[in-house]
Scaffold this motif. Structure first.
Motif, PDB file in Angstrom:
ATOM      1  N   TYR A  75      23.566  30.659 -12.829  1.00  0.00           N
ATOM      2  CA  TYR A  75      24.069  30.838 -11.415  1.00  0.00           C
ATOM      3  C   TYR A  75      24.135  32.138 -10.525  1.00  0.00           C
ATOM      4  O   TYR A  75      23.467  32.301  -9.746  1.00  0.00           O
ATOM      5  CB  TYR A  75      25.532  30.011 -11.015  1.00  0.00           C
ATOM      6  CG  TYR A  75      25.952  30.255  -9.598  1.00  0.00           C
ATOM      7  CD1 TYR A  75      25.445  29.082  -8.764  1.00  0.00           C
ATOM      8  CD2 TYR A  75      26.805  31.208  -9.534  1.00  0.00           C
ATOM      9  CE1 TYR A  75      26.141  29.336  -7.523  1.00  0.00           C
ATOM     10  CE2 TYR A  75      27.368  31.143  -8.225  1.00  0.00           C
ATOM     11  CZ  TYR A  75      26.985  30.377  -7.100  1.00  0.00           C
ATOM     12  OH  TYR A  75      27.489  30.363  -5.772  1.00  0.00           O
ATOM     13  N   ARG A  76      24.481  33.131 -11.444  1.00  0.00           N
ATOM     14  CA  ARG A  76      24.380  34.679 -11.034  1.00  0.00           C
ATOM     15  C   ARG A  76      23.118  35.092 -11.077  1.00  0.00           C
ATOM     16  O   ARG A  76      22.705  35.661  -9.958  1.00  0.00           O
ATOM     17  CB  ARG A  76      25.444  35.189 -11.852  1.00  0.00           C
ATOM     18  CG  ARG A  76      25.415  36.934 -11.615  1.00  0.00           C
ATOM     19  CD  ARG A  76      26.129  37.497 -12.849  1.00  0.00           C
ATOM     20  NE  ARG A  76      26.014  38.996 -12.774  1.00  0.00           N
ATOM     21  CZ  ARG A  76      26.769  39.817 -12.509  1.00  0.00           C
ATOM     22  NH1 ARG A  76      27.892  39.301 -11.646  1.00  0.00           N
ATOM     23  NH2 ARG A  76      26.676  41.004 -12.312  1.00  0.00           N
ATOM     24  N   VAL A  77      22.026  34.725 -11.681  1.00  0.00           N
ATOM     25  CA  VAL A  77      20.945  35.054 -11.771  1.00  0.00           C
ATOM     26  C   VAL A  77      19.958  34.552 -10.628  1.00  0.00           C
ATOM     27  O   VAL A  77      19.260  34.979  -9.791  1.00  0.00           O
ATOM     28  CB  VAL A  77      19.958  34.780 -13.083  1.00  0.00           C
ATOM     29  CG1 VAL A  77      18.557  34.908 -12.921  1.00  0.00           C
ATOM     30  CG2 VAL A  77      20.663  35.552 -14.059  1.00  0.00           C
ATOM     31  N   VAL A  78      20.280  33.041 -10.301  1.00  0.00           N
ATOM     32  CA  VAL A  78      19.732  32.522  -9.116  1.00  0.00           C
ATOM     33  C   VAL A  78      20.139  33.329  -7.844  1.00  0.00           C
ATOM     34  O   VAL A  78      19.265  33.633  -7.059  1.00  0.00           O
ATOM     35  CB  VAL A  78      20.054  31.072  -9.031  1.00  0.00           C
ATOM     36  CG1 VAL A  78      19.753  30.421  -7.927  1.00  0.00           C
ATOM     37  CG2 VAL A  78      19.372  30.612 -10.314  1.00  0.00           C
ATOM     38  N   ALA A  83      18.532  37.127  -3.386  1.00  0.00           N
ATOM     39  CA  ALA A  83      19.173  38.105  -2.743  1.00  0.00           C
ATOM     40  C   ALA A  83      17.992  39.303  -2.454  1.00  0.00           C
ATOM     41  O   ALA A  83      17.987  40.229  -1.588  1.00  0.00           O
ATOM     42  CB  ALA A  83      20.152  38.651  -2.816  1.00  0.00           C
ATOM     43  N   SER A  84      16.794  39.027  -3.012  1.00  0.00           N
ATOM     44  CA  SER A  84      15.771  40.163  -3.472  1.00  0.00           C
ATOM     45  C   SER A  84      14.784  40.065  -2.311  1.00  0.00           C
ATOM     46  O   SER A  84      14.902  38.908  -1.211  1.00  0.00           O
ATOM     47  CB  SER A  84      14.909  40.052  -4.611  1.00  0.00           C
ATOM     48  OG  SER A  84      13.933  39.041  -4.579  1.00  0.00           O
ATOM     49  N   VAL A  85      13.963  40.857  -1.879  1.00  0.00           N
ATOM     50  CA  VAL A  85      12.935  40.872  -0.842  1.00  0.00           C
ATOM     51  C   VAL A  85      11.556  40.536  -1.306  1.00  0.00           C
ATOM     52  O   VAL A  85      10.531  40.714  -0.612  1.00  0.00           O
ATOM     53  CB  VAL A  85      12.971  42.249   0.047  1.00  0.00           C
ATOM     54  CG1 VAL A  85      14.252  42.408   0.587  1.00  0.00           C
ATOM     55  CG2 VAL A  85      12.456  43.508  -0.891  1.00  0.00           C
ATOM     56  N   ASP A  86      11.335  40.347  -2.778  1.00  0.00           N
ATOM     57  CA  ASP A  86      10.205  39.741  -3.065  1.00  0.00           C
ATOM     58  C   ASP A  86       9.718  38.471  -2.591  1.00  0.00           C
ATOM     59  O   ASP A  86      10.453  37.522  -2.436  1.00  0.00           O
ATOM     60  CB  ASP A  86      10.262  39.715  -4.697  1.00  0.00           C
ATOM     61  CG  ASP A  86       8.831  39.381  -5.391  1.00  0.00           C
ATOM     62  OD1 ASP A  86       8.265  38.293  -5.214  1.00  0.00           O
ATOM     63  OD2 ASP A  86       8.478  40.386  -6.005  1.00  0.00           O
ATOM     64  N   ALA A 121      12.524  35.573 -12.262  1.00  0.00           N
ATOM     65  CA  ALA A 121      14.061  35.342 -11.739  1.00  0.00           C
ATOM     66  C   ALA A 121      14.954  36.644 -12.205  1.00  0.00           C
ATOM     67  O   ALA A 121      15.598  37.227 -11.320  1.00  0.00           O
ATOM     68  CB  ALA A 121      14.472  33.914 -11.657  1.00  0.00           C
ATOM     69  N   VAL A 122      14.779  36.586 -13.658  1.00  0.00           N
ATOM     70  CA  VAL A 122      15.826  37.292 -14.059  1.00  0.00           C
ATOM     71  C   VAL A 122      15.521  38.919 -13.755  1.00  0.00           C
ATOM     72  O   VAL A 122      16.372  39.763 -13.651  1.00  0.00           O
ATOM     73  CB  VAL A 122      15.736  37.236 -15.756  1.00  0.00           C
ATOM     74  CG1 VAL A 122      16.415  38.496 -16.353  1.00  0.00           C
ATOM     75  CG2 VAL A 122      16.397  35.830 -16.080  1.00  0.00           C
ATOM     76  N   ALA A 123      14.149  39.300 -13.627  1.00  0.00           N
ATOM     77  CA  ALA A 123      13.885  40.716 -13.301  1.00  0.00           C
ATOM     78  C   ALA A 123      14.129  40.811 -12.068  1.00  0.00           C
ATOM     79  O   ALA A 123      14.913  41.925 -11.675  1.00  0.00           O
ATOM     80  CB  ALA A 123      12.279  40.855 -13.519  1.00  0.00           C
ATOM     81  N   LEU A 124      13.975  40.077 -10.943  1.00  0.00           N
ATOM     82  CA  LEU A 124      14.707  40.031  -9.633  1.00  0.00           C
ATOM     83  C   LEU A 124      15.889  40.501  -9.506  1.00  0.00           C
ATOM     84  O   LEU A 124      16.564  41.252  -8.800  1.00  0.00           O
ATOM     85  CB  LEU A 124      13.934  39.096  -8.746  1.00  0.00           C
ATOM     86  CG  LEU A 124      12.527  38.745  -8.629  1.00  0.00           C
ATOM     87  CD1 LEU A 124      12.159  37.460  -7.921  1.00  0.00           C
ATOM     88  CD2 LEU A 124      11.780  40.138  -7.682  1.00  0.00           C
ATOM     89  N   SER A 125      16.661  39.506 -10.258  1.00  0.00           N
ATOM     90  CA  SER A 125      18.102  39.444 -10.199  1.00  0.00           C
ATOM     91  C   SER A 125      18.717  40.781 -10.962  1.00  0.00           C
ATOM     92  O   SER A 125      19.612  41.542 -10.309  1.00  0.00           O
ATOM     93  CB  SER A 125      18.648  38.176 -11.033  1.00  0.00           C
ATOM     94  OG  SER A 125      20.288  38.378 -11.049  1.00  0.00           O
ATOM     95  N   MET A 126      17.953  41.487 -11.805  1.00  0.00           N
ATOM     96  CA  MET A 126      18.446  42.413 -12.406  1.00  0.00           C
ATOM     97  C   MET A 126      18.260  43.762 -11.299  1.00  0.00           C
ATOM     98  O   MET A 126      19.046  44.643 -11.275  1.00  0.00           O
ATOM     99  CB  MET A 126      17.680  43.042 -13.468  1.00  0.00           C
ATOM    100  CG  MET A 126      18.063  41.876 -14.738  1.00  0.00           C
ATOM    101  SD  MET A 126      16.945  42.394 -16.171  1.00  0.00           S
ATOM    102  CE  MET A 126      17.632  43.945 -16.707  1.00  0.00           C
ATOM    103  N   VAL A 132      23.523  46.595  -6.094  1.00  0.00           N
ATOM    104  CA  VAL A 132      24.931  46.186  -6.055  1.00  0.00           C
ATOM    105  C   VAL A 132      25.846  47.323  -6.811  1.00  0.00           C
ATOM    106  O   VAL A 132      26.616  47.920  -5.966  1.00  0.00           O
ATOM    107  CB  VAL A 132      25.178  44.968  -6.419  1.00  0.00           C
ATOM    108  CG1 VAL A 132      26.905  44.620  -6.472  1.00  0.00           C
ATOM    109  CG2 VAL A 132      24.509  43.873  -5.676  1.00  0.00           C
ATOM    110  N   HIS A 133      25.536  47.575  -8.016  1.00  0.00           N
ATOM    111  CA  HIS A 133      26.478  48.369  -8.663  1.00  0.00           C
ATOM    112  C   HIS A 133      26.393  49.871  -8.140  1.00  0.00           C
ATOM    113  O   HIS A 133      27.324  50.671  -8.137  1.00  0.00           O
ATOM    114  CB  HIS A 133      26.246  48.461 -10.297  1.00  0.00           C
ATOM    115  CG  HIS A 133      26.773  47.205 -10.559  1.00  0.00           C
ATOM    116  ND1 HIS A 133      27.981  47.129 -11.250  1.00  0.00           N
ATOM    117  CD2 HIS A 133      26.238  46.080 -11.207  1.00  0.00           C
ATOM    118  CE1 HIS A 133      28.178  45.925 -11.489  1.00  0.00           C
ATOM    119  NE2 HIS A 133      27.184  45.288 -11.667  1.00  0.00           N
TER     120      HIS A 133
END
Length: 261
Positions: A75-78, A83-86, A121-126, A132-133
Motif C-alpha cells: 500500500y505504501r509503495v502504491v 505521487a511521482s511525476v513519471d 512501481a517500487v523504483a518510483l516509490s523509492m 519526503v525524508h
C-alpha cells in the motif's frame, strides 16, 4: 492484431485509481489495456480510447483492496508511486495490481521485484519517499505575526500529504501551513488536530510574509551563529552540495529566505 484499450484519466491519484477500477469493471483484457494520464497528440492504430471519470469512492475501493490483499508495505509503495511525476506511473501501478490479483497472490507484492510492473512501481516509490525524508530534514518554518508557522517548499514530486504525520507529531500544539509552490497546494494543521490540503488559491499567501519580531531576531542570531562557526580553511563546497543540494537552499533560513518576499 489484438485491439488495445486506452483508458484516459486525469492527472491525479484518484484519476489513476478510477481508471484501474474501470478496467476491472468493464472486464477489459488487462494484457492489452493501458492507463494513460491526460490526452496525447499522437493516437495509436488499432486502439480504442475511453475517458474515465474520476470517482473518489472507486479510488478508495482500489486502495482498500491493495491494503487488504497485499499488506501495508505494498500500500505504501502504491501511494508513493502515484505521487511521482513519471508519465508511466499509472501503468506501473496497474500492472502491479493486475499481477497480484491475477496470480491470486497474498502478501507483500514488493517481494516480486522480478515483475516489470512491480519493479517500476517500487523504483518510483523509492524516489518519492527519498524526497519526503529530505524534506523532513530541510523544511524550515518561520513564525509569522499572530504565531502561525509557515514553510514553503519546491518538491519534485507530490509529497505534501506524506509530510502531514511527521510534522503534526512534531508540532501538535502549533498552527502551521506548508505551501507547495510547485503544485500550488497548502497543508494546513490546526492546534485541535484538524489537517487539510487545499489549493493555494484559497489561501491569502500575501499575508504569509510578515514575520514576528521574535522570528526576525532569531533569524539574525541564527545567521550570525552559522557564520561564526564556519571555518574558511576547511570549507568543502563539493561535500556541502552532496549533503545539502542547492535546490533546497532557497527555502532555508540559513541561506537567506527567498520566499514570497
Amino acid at each position: 492484431m489484438q485491439e488495445e484499450h486506452i483508458l484516459i484519466c486525469e492527472d491525479s491519484d484518484e484519476g489513476i485509481l478510477s481508471a484501474i477500477y474501470s478496467a476491472y469493471e468493464w472486464k477489459l483484457d488487462h494484457e492489452h489495456t493501458i492507463i494513460q494520464i491526460g490526452e496525447e497528440e499522437n493516437l495509436r492504430l488499432f486502439a480504442s480510447y475511453n475517458k474515465v471519470t474520476t470517482e473518489p469512492i472507486k479510488a478508495q475501493k482500489v486502495l482498500r483492496t491493495v491494503r487488504k490483499r497485499f499488506g501495508e508495505n505494498t500500500y505504501r509503495v502504491v501511494c508513493g508511486a502515484l505521487a511521482s511525476v513519471d508519465a508511466q506511473r499509472g501503468q506501473a501501478v496497474y500492472q502491479m495490481i493486475v499481477f497480484g490479483l491475477k496470480g491470486k497472490y497474498r502478501g507483500d507484492l514488493t517481494d516480486c521485484i522480478y515483475h516489470d510492473g512491480v519493479a517500476k512501481a517500487v523504483a518510483l516509490s523509492m524516489t518519492v519517499w527519498h524526497e519526503v525524508h529530505r524534506f523532513y530534514e530541510f523544511l524550515r518554518f518561520e513564525e509569522l505575526e499572530g504565531g502561525l508557522l509557515f514553510a514553503q517548499i519546491h518538491p519534485k514530486c507530490r509529497i505534501l500529504p506524506f509530510l502531514s504525520d511527521h510534522f503534526s507529531n512534531r508540532f501538535p500544539l502549533e498552527n502551521f501551513v506548508i505551501y507547495d509552490a510547485v503544485y500550488d497546494n497548502c497543508l494546513i494543521h490546526a492546534v485541535n488536530g484538524e489537517i487539510a490540503i487545499v489549493s493555494g488559491e484559497l489561501i491569502r499567501l500575501e499575508k504569509m510574509t510578515k514575520l514576528s519580531e521574535k522570528e526576525k531576531q532569531m533569524q539574525e542570531l541564527f545567521g550570525y551563529f552559522c557564520h561564526k562557526i564556519s571555518i574558511k580553511e576547511r570549507e568543502n563546497r563539493k561535500l556541502q552540495q552532496q549533503m545539502l543540494p542547492l535546490r533546497f537552499r532557497d527555502d532555508m533560513i540559513e541561506f537567506g529566505s527567498g520566499k514570497l518576499r
